[in-house]
Every structure is written in C-alpha cells, then in structure tokens.
Design a protein around this motif. Structure first.
Motif, short mmCIF file in Angstrom:
data_model
loop_
_atom_site.label_atom_id
_atom_site.label_comp_id
_atom_site.label_asym_id
_atom_site.label_seq_id
_atom_site.Cartn_x
_atom_site.Cartn_y
_atom_site.Cartn_z
N THR A 108 25.85 25.96 44.07
CA THR A 108 26.65 26.93 43.33
C THR A 108 28.11 26.80 43.72
O THR A 108 28.43 26.28 44.80
CB THR A 108 26.22 28.37 43.65
OG1 THR A 108 26.51 28.64 45.03
CG2 THR A 108 24.74 28.59 43.39
N SER A 109 28.97 27.26 42.85
CA SER A 109 30.40 27.34 43.18
C SER A 109 30.96 28.60 42.53
O SER A 109 31.76 28.54 41.60
CB SER A 109 31.12 26.10 42.67
OG SER A 109 32.48 26.16 43.04
N TYR A 110 30.49 29.75 43.04
CA TYR A 110 30.85 31.00 42.39
C TYR A 110 32.32 31.37 42.53
O TYR A 110 32.94 31.83 41.60
CB TYR A 110 30.05 32.17 42.98
CG TYR A 110 28.55 32.06 42.85
CD1 TYR A 110 27.96 31.64 41.67
CD2 TYR A 110 27.74 32.42 43.93
CE1 TYR A 110 26.58 31.57 41.58
CE2 TYR A 110 26.37 32.36 43.83
CZ TYR A 110 25.78 31.94 42.66
OH TYR A 110 24.43 31.88 42.57
N TYR A 111 32.83 31.23 43.73
CA TYR A 111 34.14 31.83 43.98
C TYR A 111 35.24 30.78 44.18
O TYR A 111 36.36 31.12 44.50
CB TYR A 111 34.06 32.82 45.15
CG TYR A 111 33.04 33.92 44.87
CD1 TYR A 111 33.33 34.94 43.97
CD2 TYR A 111 31.76 33.90 45.46
CE1 TYR A 111 32.40 35.92 43.66
CE2 TYR A 111 30.82 34.88 45.16
CZ TYR A 111 31.14 35.89 44.27
OH TYR A 111 30.21 36.85 43.98
N ALA A 112 34.92 29.49 43.96
CA ALA A 112 35.92 28.44 43.97
C ALA A 112 35.77 27.72 42.63
O ALA A 112 34.67 27.32 42.27
CB ALA A 112 35.66 27.47 45.11
N GLN A 113 36.85 27.59 41.90
CA GLN A 113 36.76 26.95 40.58
C GLN A 113 36.53 25.46 40.76
O GLN A 113 37.42 24.74 41.21
CB GLN A 113 38.05 27.22 39.80
CG GLN A 113 38.23 28.69 39.48
CD GLN A 113 38.61 28.91 38.02
OE1 GLN A 113 39.21 28.06 37.37
NE2 GLN A 113 38.24 30.05 37.49
N GLY A 131 36.71 41.94 36.84
CA GLY A 131 37.94 42.50 37.41
C GLY A 131 37.73 43.83 38.10
O GLY A 131 38.63 44.30 38.81
N SER A 132 36.55 44.45 37.91
CA SER A 132 36.30 45.73 38.60
C SER A 132 36.33 45.50 40.11
O SER A 132 35.76 44.53 40.62
CB SER A 132 34.93 46.29 38.22
OG SER A 132 34.82 46.46 36.83
N GLN A 133 37.01 46.42 40.79
CA GLN A 133 37.10 46.30 42.25
C GLN A 133 35.85 46.95 42.86
O GLN A 133 35.53 48.10 42.54
CB GLN A 133 38.38 47.01 42.73
CG GLN A 133 38.80 46.63 44.13
CD GLN A 133 39.16 45.15 44.26
OE1 GLN A 133 39.62 44.53 43.31
NE2 GLN A 133 38.92 44.59 45.44
N VAL A 150 34.62 41.92 40.70
CA VAL A 150 33.59 41.38 39.79
C VAL A 150 34.17 40.14 39.10
O VAL A 150 35.24 40.20 38.50
CB VAL A 150 33.17 42.44 38.76
CG1 VAL A 150 32.27 41.84 37.68
CG2 VAL A 150 32.45 43.60 39.47
N PRO A 151 33.47 38.99 39.22
CA PRO A 151 34.04 37.73 38.72
C PRO A 151 33.96 37.62 37.20
O PRO A 151 33.36 38.45 36.53
CB PRO A 151 33.14 36.67 39.38
CG PRO A 151 31.83 37.35 39.56
CD PRO A 151 32.14 38.80 39.82
N LYS A 152 34.57 36.56 36.72
CA LYS A 152 34.45 36.26 35.28
C LYS A 152 33.00 35.92 34.98
O LYS A 152 32.24 35.50 35.86
CB LYS A 152 35.36 35.07 34.94
CG LYS A 152 36.82 35.46 35.03
CD LYS A 152 37.73 34.39 34.47
CE LYS A 152 39.13 34.99 34.33
NZ LYS A 152 40.15 34.03 33.97
N GLU A 153 32.65 36.13 33.72
CA GLU A 153 31.27 35.86 33.31
C GLU A 153 31.10 34.38 32.96
O GLU A 153 31.93 33.80 32.26
CB GLU A 153 30.92 36.74 32.09
CG GLU A 153 29.50 36.54 31.62
CD GLU A 153 29.12 37.49 30.46
OE1 GLU A 153 29.60 38.64 30.45
OE2 GLU A 153 28.36 37.04 29.59
#
Ligand code: ZN
Length: 443
Positions: A130-135, A59-61, A67-70
């Motif tokens: 990878t699919s980092y930023y799309a669930q 959540g850090s901007q 910053v994404p979830k772990e």
C-alpha cells in the motif's frame, strides 16, 4: 434466548458455511481505506445486518490525522509494445500497489524496476503493498513474472483516481438492557485477502446476525472500518460515546486452521482480558500475549487518551503465517470450521460478560444447610451433582461483595457456566443477593 443458551445447541456447521460464503462473496472486490470497493463491501454487509454507513468528507480533521482523498481504480496493467498484458489488474487486484496515483507512460525495464515488488522466497505469490499517505505508484507481481521480464519498453497504465470524496465506515448498534456497551471492531480495507480482513468482516457480520435475535444486557457496537484511519475517525466523532464502552475486541485473522490467540488490552487485567483468558482455559494450543502498541486497531482504542478495555481475539496473529499479506491469503487458507470455532469463542466471551455479577451471601455465618433446601438433589448424574455442589460452595464462600463470578471461576478452576448456574439457583433460594449495579437502564 440468552447467549449461553444459544451456545448449548450451537449450529457450527450451518454458521461456518454461511460465514465462509460471506468471505467468498466479498473476495473479488478491490477494497482500500476509501472508495467504492469499501462502500460495496459495507452495502453487502448491510444486507445481512442493520448497518449505518457513515461518509466522512476528505480533509476532515480527526485528531492528528486528516481524512485522505478517496481512491478508486478501474483498471491497470503493464503491457508490451504489441499490446499484450504481462501484469493485469483484472487477474488480481493485488497487482497494483493500493492507493497508487494514476499513471500512463512508456518506460524501459530499468525505469520500471523500482516500481515493481515481488517476494523472491515465494516466487508464486503476489505481495500486498500500500501507499496510502505517500503519493506513489507501483505494481506487485510474482517473482516468476518479474524474472520473466525482458529488456525493452513497457507501457504502464494505472487507471485510478485520487480525489476529494469520503471515508466510509459501517456501524451496527444492537441495544442492550443497560447502557454498557461491548465494542467489536474489524478492518474492512484489504483487497482480495481472506484471513487478514475478510474473515474478520464475516465473523463480525455473523455476530450481528446472531446477537440481533438474542437477549442482551450490554449494547453491542459493531464497527467495520478501514484500518487505522477508520477507528481514529470513529473515536474523533464519538469521544463521548466511547465512554460507554466497557469491553471490546478487535477481530481479524479468525479463519485459519491455527489455534485461538488473545492479545490483552493495554490495561492487561480488564474484565475482557480475564473473560477471554477464562474462555481459552483448556483450549488446546491457545495462547495469550500482553498488549503492545503494534498490530490492529486496538492501537487506537488503547491509546492513552481513551485506554479502552479492548483486546484482540484472533487465530494465528498477523505476520506470523507465511501467507500473510500475499495472494496466498486466499479462500484456501480459511475454513468454515475455523470461522465457526472463532464465532463460538467470541460468543463464549460475551456469555461470560453478560452473566458476570457480584453477590452477597445472605447467610454468611457458617454454611447454610443446603440439604434442607433440596439443593443437593440437583438433576443430572452423580458427577454433575458433585460438580454443582462444589460450585455452590465456592459461590457461597466467595460471595462477600468483593468477588465477582469471574473471580470465583478463576479461583476455583470451575467453568463459568457452573459458577453462574450455582449463583442462579442460590439466588432463587434467597441465599444470594446481587450487589453490583448495572449502569442506568437504557429504557
Ligand atoms: Zn493487514
């Protein structure tokens, strides 16, 4: 001992074997841009060099990013009703699309099919996705495995978690005698992939080990970061500190058998670009390309708000070898000799940057009389003496406060070592005076 002195008797065999062993030890770990695999990798590196491990909360901007979830994963499989696993995370961590959300359900093959990825042209290789930023979730498998799947019901399980946690990165700083810094950055977020990822991690680790025992004019800042979000996070937290970075290199793909390759910084003719080009001069098969805003983390370091002098020194660049981002980028693709040769190339660039300086000829009206000062009788054979004399003449001629030793090496076609040695002996005889100044001494 200085870096150039270390290179005179460079222990390529031993260092190459050690670097290969580092990659081998890290190979089985399932890494990602966050999570335990990345942490374990950094802890392993931290047993060899003095690494600070930073944890930045979810959540850090960080500039335009968050910053994404772990992400963490324990197991995953595709199974038949009888319980046999047809795709199994335990045999390769590439089988799961990295950052897959947790899933447990029974599906028909046609329902499962959109979640499966293979490479038809390379039927025995598992792709890396990878699919980092799309669930999302998915599996990667060999094309042979995919074709062997019969109609029917399949149980899929991805035992992962995607929760508030931290982004982890590692930083090692080796101070120099000045405040000027050289940045060396590698991404450490790929799972079991060797040339693209582990070769860089192992090289930067060894750079830290070697440089910690040598004299340094620059401070060396070594970063082990997850790709993209890692350097963005570091830059967001170190906006002020980044101004001390005078030169930098992004390390990746340094273990394959291909020749060396340099991608220039956005500036194009920064000292790092010229030092790298000089290092590559005469190296067989080597090549240089201009900056482009695609590739590795130089994209962030060279963004216009920073515009740091950061290039990328690799062997075969990303995407230009067939094994790239597949299970074939494994320990068979990287070689101890290539890793050692890449380490040597990095140290040669540093050795140029460490010694580069600008001088004033104290006797600029016609040539000084070198014979009277004993400067013609340099040690070594006749050919060495001739080369040393040429280097002295070039250094004397171009040391007008405007040309650095790097300029002189470029223009004369002489090696940097010869030019630097000439400057040293001329300075000792009072014929040269250094005119550029280091930034404030760090002490
Ligand atoms: Zn990659």
């Amino acid at each position: 001992m200085t870096i150039d002195q270390f290179l005179e008797d460079f222990p390529a065999g031993r260092l190459g074997r050690e670097m290969f062993a580092i990659a081998e030890g890290l190979y089985p770990i399932c890494r990602s841009i966050t999570g335990e695999g990345l942490r374990e990798t950094l802890r392993t590196v931290g047993r060899r060099i003095d690494l600070t491990i930073h944890e930045v909360p979810t959540g850090s901007q960080v500039f335009d990013w968050t910053v994404p979830k772990e992400w963490n994963i324990r197991d995953a499989w595709i199974g038949r009703p009888d319980g046999t696993r047809v795709v199994d995370f335990r045999t390769s961590n590439l089988h799961v699309v990295n950052y897959s959300i947790p899933v447990r359900k029974v599906l028909s093959l046609s329902e499962l099919r959109p979640h499966l990825h293979s490479i038809p042209d390379r039927p025995d290789w598992i792709p890396y996705r990878t699919s980092y930023y799309a669930q999302d979730w998915g599996f990667c498998l060999t094309h042979r495995q995919l074709e062997a799947l019969r109609e029917g019901r399949y149980e899929v399980c991805i035992d992962s978690s995607l929760e508030d946690g931290h982004l982890t990165y590692g930083e090692c700083f080796l101070p120099g005698s000045t405040k000027d810094e050289i940045l060396v950055s590698c991404h450490a977020c790929h799972p079991s992939l060797c040339n693209d990822n582990l070769s860089g991690v192992s090289l930067v680790t060894m750079i830290g080990e070697v440089l910690s025992g040598l004299e340094r004019r620059h401070g060396y800042r070594l970063l082990f970061v997850p790709g993209t979000i890692g350097p963005i996070t570091w830059l967001a937290r170190n906006e002020q500190g980044a101004t001390r970075i005078r030169h930098g290199l992004v390390a990746a793909c340094v273990g394959d058998a291909g020749p060396l390759h340099y991608k220039r910084s956005r500036r194009g003719d920064a000292e790092i670009d010229r030092a790298a080009a000089l290092m590559l001069r005469g190296k067989e098969g080597s090549s240089i390309e201009p900056f482009s805003p695609y590739g590795y983390d130089e994209r962030q370091y060279c963004s216009p708000g920073f515009n740091l002098a950061v290039g990328s020194l690799t062997r075969t660049p990303h995407g230009r070898y067939p094994e790239y981002h597949t299970s074939a980028d494994n320990l068979d693709l990287i070689r101890a000799e290539s890793l050692a040769d890449s380490l040597r190339a990095y140290l040669e660039v540093f050795a140029i940057l460490e010694r580069n300086a600008t001088f004033r000829n104290t006797n600029p009206k016609c040539e000084p009389q070198l014979g009277r000062r004993g400067l013609y009788s340099a040690t070594g054979g006749l050919r060495d003496a001739k080369a040393a004399e040429m280097a002295m003449l070039w250094v004397l001629n171009l040391s007008d406060e405007l040309h650095s030793l790097l300029d002189i090496a470029e223009r004369s076609g002489l090696g940097f070592d010869s030019v630097s040695a000439a400057a040293k002996v001329l300075s000792e005889h009072g014929l040269l005076e250094r005119v550029d100044r280091d930034s404030d001494r760090s002490e």
